[in-house]
Design a protein around this motif. Structure first.
Motif, PDB file in Angstrom:
ATOM      1  N   ALA A   9       1.392 -10.528   2.465  1.00 52.92           N
ATOM      2  CA  ALA A   9       2.511  -9.715   2.966  1.00 52.92           C
ATOM      3  C   ALA A   9       3.587  -9.475   1.779  1.00 52.92           C
ATOM      4  CB  ALA A   9       2.979  -9.784   4.270  1.00 52.92           C
ATOM      5  N   ALA A  10       4.308 -10.691   1.514  1.00 54.96           N
ATOM      6  CA  ALA A  10       5.463 -10.675   0.639  1.00 54.96           C
ATOM      7  C   ALA A  10       4.826  -9.991  -0.687  1.00 54.96           C
ATOM      8  CB  ALA A  10       5.814 -12.114   0.466  1.00 54.96           C
ATOM      9  N   CYS A  11       3.621 -10.237  -1.304  1.00 60.79           N
ATOM     10  CA  CYS A  11       3.408  -9.665  -2.657  1.00 60.79           C
ATOM     11  C   CYS A  11       2.932  -8.339  -2.283  1.00 60.79           C
ATOM     12  CB  CYS A  11       1.722 -10.291  -2.707  1.00 60.79           C
ATOM     13  SG  CYS A  11       1.855 -12.166  -3.331  1.00 60.79           S
ATOM     14  N   ARG A  12       2.558  -7.658  -1.135  1.00 60.05           N
ATOM     15  CA  ARG A  12       2.429  -6.305  -1.138  1.00 60.05           C
ATOM     16  C   ARG A  12       3.692  -5.657  -0.923  1.00 60.05           C
ATOM     17  NH1 ARG A  12      -1.805  -7.529   2.739  1.00 60.05           N
ATOM     18  NH2 ARG A  12      -0.210  -7.294   4.481  1.00 60.05           N
ATOM     19  N   ASP A  13       4.810  -6.264  -0.380  1.00 60.07           N
ATOM     20  CA  ASP A  13       5.937  -5.771  -0.177  1.00 60.07           C
ATOM     21  C   ASP A  13       6.803  -5.403  -1.623  1.00 60.07           C
ATOM     22  OD1 ASP A  13       5.746  -5.598   2.606  1.00 60.07           O
ATOM     23  OD2 ASP A  13       7.211  -7.380   2.889  1.00 60.07           O
ATOM     24  N   TYR A  14       6.487  -6.479  -2.318  1.00 53.71           N
ATOM     25  CA  TYR A  14       6.863  -6.214  -3.718  1.00 53.71           C
ATOM     26  C   TYR A  14       6.316  -5.147  -4.569  1.00 53.71           C
ATOM     27  CZ  TYR A  14       8.715  -8.046  -8.426  1.00 53.71           C
ATOM     28  OH  TYR A  14       9.205  -8.076  -9.541  1.00 53.71           O
ATOM     29  N   LEU A  15       5.044  -5.213  -4.467  1.00 56.26           N
ATOM     30  CA  LEU A  15       4.384  -3.885  -4.988  1.00 56.26           C
ATOM     31  C   LEU A  15       4.865  -2.542  -4.531  1.00 56.26           C
ATOM     32  CD1 LEU A  15       0.708  -4.954  -5.165  1.00 56.26           C
ATOM     33  CD2 LEU A  15       2.416  -5.285  -7.120  1.00 56.26           C
ATOM     34  N   VAL A  16       5.156  -2.547  -3.087  1.00 60.57           N
ATOM     35  CA  VAL A  16       5.441  -1.311  -2.626  1.00 60.57           C
ATOM     36  C   VAL A  16       7.075  -1.027  -3.373  1.00 60.57           C
ATOM     37  CG1 VAL A  16       6.566  -0.138  -0.462  1.00 60.57           C
ATOM     38  CG2 VAL A  16       4.462  -1.413  -0.371  1.00 60.57           C
ATOM     39  N   ARG A  17       8.028  -2.019  -3.247  1.00 61.44           N
ATOM     40  CA  ARG A  17       9.185  -1.810  -4.063  1.00 61.44           C
ATOM     41  C   ARG A  17       9.305  -1.335  -5.432  1.00 61.44           C
ATOM     42  NH1 ARG A  17      10.737  -6.822  -1.822  1.00 61.44           N
ATOM     43  NH2 ARG A  17      11.119  -7.786  -3.879  1.00 61.44           N
ATOM     44  N   LEU A  18       8.126  -1.975  -6.077  1.00 59.89           N
ATOM     45  CA  LEU A  18       8.019  -1.403  -7.563  1.00 59.89           C
ATOM     46  C   LEU A  18       7.469  -0.096  -7.673  1.00 59.89           C
ATOM     47  CD1 LEU A  18       6.875  -4.513  -9.458  1.00 59.89           C
ATOM     48  CD2 LEU A  18       9.057  -3.755  -9.292  1.00 59.89           C
ATOM     49  N   ARG A  19       6.456   0.465  -6.771  1.00 59.92           N
ATOM     50  CA  ARG A  19       5.790   1.465  -7.018  1.00 59.92           C
ATOM     51  C   ARG A  19       6.366   2.658  -6.313  1.00 59.92           C
ATOM     52  NH1 ARG A  19      -0.655   2.614  -5.299  1.00 59.92           N
ATOM     53  NH2 ARG A  19      -0.768   4.692  -6.331  1.00 59.92           N
ATOM     54  N   TRP A  20       7.029   2.419  -5.137  1.00 64.50           N
ATOM     55  CA  TRP A  20       7.702   3.525  -4.462  1.00 64.50           C
ATOM     56  C   TRP A  20       9.169   3.319  -4.287  1.00 64.50           C
ATOM     57  CZ3 TRP A  20       2.925   2.111  -1.437  1.00 64.50           C
ATOM     58  CH2 TRP A  20       1.795   3.250  -1.964  1.00 64.50           C
ATOM     59  N   PRO A  21       9.977   2.959  -5.049  1.00 63.61           N
ATOM     60  CA  PRO A  21      11.285   2.819  -5.095  1.00 63.61           C
ATOM     61  C   PRO A  21      12.020   3.901  -4.081  1.00 63.61           C
ATOM     62  CG  PRO A  21      11.090   3.302  -7.436  1.00 63.61           C
ATOM     63  CD  PRO A  21       9.744   3.139  -6.724  1.00 63.61           C
ATOM     64  N   GLU A  22      11.467   5.016  -3.999  1.00 59.94           N
ATOM     65  CA  GLU A  22      12.051   6.334  -3.532  1.00 59.94           C
ATOM     66  C   GLU A  22      11.402   6.468  -1.963  1.00 59.94           C
ATOM     67  OE1 GLU A  22      14.614   7.591  -4.924  1.00 59.94           O
ATOM     68  OE2 GLU A  22      14.281   6.466  -6.793  1.00 59.94           O
ATOM     69  N   GLY A  23      10.350   5.431  -1.484  1.00 62.52           N
ATOM     70  CA  GLY A  23       9.885   5.497  -0.487  1.00 62.52           C
ATOM     71  C   GLY A  23       8.247   5.779  -0.682  1.00 62.52           C
ATOM     72  N   VAL A  24       7.334   5.649   0.289  1.00 62.47           N
ATOM     73  CA  VAL A  24       6.024   5.657   0.026  1.00 62.47           C
ATOM     74  C   VAL A  24       5.428   7.131  -0.030  1.00 62.47           C
ATOM     75  CG1 VAL A  24       3.908   5.158   1.124  1.00 62.47           C
ATOM     76  CG2 VAL A  24       5.542   3.625   1.486  1.00 62.47           C
ATOM     77  N   GLY A  25       4.607   7.112  -1.214  1.00 62.50           N
ATOM     78  CA  GLY A  25       3.996   8.641  -1.342  1.00 62.50           C
ATOM     79  C   GLY A  25       2.654   8.684  -1.483  1.00 62.50           C
ATOM     80  N   CYS A  26       1.748   9.644  -1.196  1.00 58.33           N
ATOM     81  CA  CYS A  26       0.570   9.798  -1.192  1.00 58.33           C
ATOM     82  C   CYS A  26      -0.159   9.739  -2.748  1.00 58.33           C
ATOM     83  CB  CYS A  26      -0.048  11.057  -0.472  1.00 58.33           C
ATOM     84  SG  CYS A  26      -1.886  11.070  -0.716  1.00 58.33           S
ATOM     85  N   PRO A  27      -1.025   8.932  -3.127  1.00 55.53           N
ATOM     86  CA  PRO A  27      -1.375   8.860  -4.399  1.00 55.53           C
ATOM     87  C   PRO A  27      -2.355   9.898  -4.666  1.00 55.53           C
ATOM     88  CG  PRO A  27      -2.072   6.776  -2.967  1.00 55.53           C
ATOM     89  CD  PRO A  27      -1.378   7.699  -2.124  1.00 55.53           C
ATOM     90  N   ASP A  28      -2.841  10.553  -3.708  1.00 53.58           N
ATOM     91  CA  ASP A  28      -3.840  11.554  -3.560  1.00 53.58           C
ATOM     92  C   ASP A  28      -3.018  13.008  -3.855  1.00 53.58           C
ATOM     93  OD1 ASP A  28      -6.517  12.242  -3.878  1.00 53.58           O
ATOM     94  OD2 ASP A  28      -6.632  13.028  -2.139  1.00 53.58           O
ATOM     95  N   CYS A  29      -2.252  13.558  -2.998  1.00 55.16           N
ATOM     96  CA  CYS A  29      -1.733  14.763  -3.012  1.00 55.16           C
ATOM     97  C   CYS A  29      -0.191  14.912  -3.348  1.00 55.16           C
ATOM     98  CB  CYS A  29      -1.803  15.354  -1.904  1.00 55.16           C
ATOM     99  SG  CYS A  29      -0.874  14.790  -0.301  1.00 55.16           S
TER     100      CYS A  29
END
Ligand SMILES: [Zn+2]
Length: 306
Positions: free
Chosen positions: A19-39
């Motif tokens: 979970a900690a690893c995933r949270d880190y990836l979330v911070r790096l990938r979506w610093p502005e908040g989660v976005g859909c990779p498809d649309c």
């Protein structure tokens, strides 16, 4: 403030769980908040971890979708260990070393991981060299010089561009080329170096079109012999590169895979003065989440030579 662990103890504290690893990836990938990779939609439902669902297009995804970690069957913790290991060794890691440290069952898996990571080391859209840049070529894979126009059997020609920084070397770019024809040299120079830059070369005829391409061109060595008599900064880079290929990788690098090693060498060389190894870890992580997934098939085949 860049967001990365400073020491091995911090690293293990930070990334003790999936979970900690995933949270880190979330911070790096979506610093502005989660976005859909498809649309690209930003209205996202949080499902049972680790899943998200796009309210716009209904796409179900995780933070690793569309990244280097997509479709991995191994825990993220192992991947994080591998990246920490790779970025913390001055000379980089070998597949055998990674296999041992991570306790991976197969050498092939370690080899694949390292190649994926090497791909992530090339930042898409990275800026080109500027200022004053030495450009010359060297053969990898054999001591004796050959004729430049033809390419030599059993050896691979690599173009080296090295930024002049007073008496030192600034950043570098490396590229494998089939031969030292004007067309090949000009293509690589255009990819690697800003127009208007002052390019220093020897007297090889393949460089004679540089002025027409919009560069300032200085011939600082009249000879066009290849191999022994490289420009000074290029010569230093070439000998470090060859030593690295022989040392860390025991010279076991086929021409088809050489590109990946050139990428890793460039990544390390251009960050060799980074005070913190953690920063290297952070950069590579950033690039890993920005990367499209790489299929094993594409890795094994190597990259086509343009
Ligand atoms: Zn969507």
């Amino acid at each position: 403030m860049a967001d990365y662990p400073r020491t091995a103890v911090e690293f293990h504290d930070w990334f003790a769980t999936e979970a900690a690893c995933r949270d880190y990836l979330v911070r790096l990938r979506w610093p502005e908040g989660v976005g859909c990779p498809d649309c690209g939609g930003s209205e996202i439902w949080f499902m049972k971890a680790p899943f998200y669902r796009c309210s716009q297009c209904g796409y179900d995804f995780t933070v690793t979708a569309g990244t280097l970690f997509a479709d991995t069957h191994k825990p993220l913790r192992l991947w994080f260990e591998a990246i920490w290991d790779v970025t913390n060794q001055k000379l980089g890691a070998s597949a055998l070393g990674v296999q041992r440290v991570l306790g991976l069952g197969s050498y092939r898996t370690a080899w694949n991981w390292l190649h994926k990571l090497r791909r992530a080391m090339v930042r898409p859209g990275r800026d080109r060299l500027a200022g004053i840049v030495e450009v010359d070529e060297t053969f990898i894979g054999g001591p004796q010089p050959g004729k430049r126009g033809r390419g030599a059997a059993g050896k691979t020609l690599v173009l080296i561009a090295a930024q002049v920084q007073s008496h030192k070397i600034g950043r570098i770019r490396l590229a494998r080329i089939a031969n030292a024809s004007a067309a090949n040299l000009e293509r690589v120079v255009r990819q690697a170096i800003e127009p208007q830059t002052c390019i220093q070369t020897d007297g090889w005829v393949g460089y004679s079109g540089m002025t027409a391409l919009g560069y300032k061109h200085e011939v600082i060595r009249p000879t066009a012999e290849l191999g022994e008599n490289l420009l000074p900064r290029v010569n230093r880079v070439a000998s470090l590169l060859k030593r690295w290929l022989l040392g860390t990788h025991q010279g076991a690098v086929g021409p088809n895979h050489l590109d990946y090693y050139l990428d890793e060498f460039t990544f390390r060389f251009n960050r060799r003065t980074s005070r913190s190894r953690g920063l290297l870890f952070y950069r590579l992580m950033q690039q890993a989440v920005a990367l499209q997934p790489i299929l094993g098939k594409a890795l094994v085949g190597g990259r086509p030579l343009k």
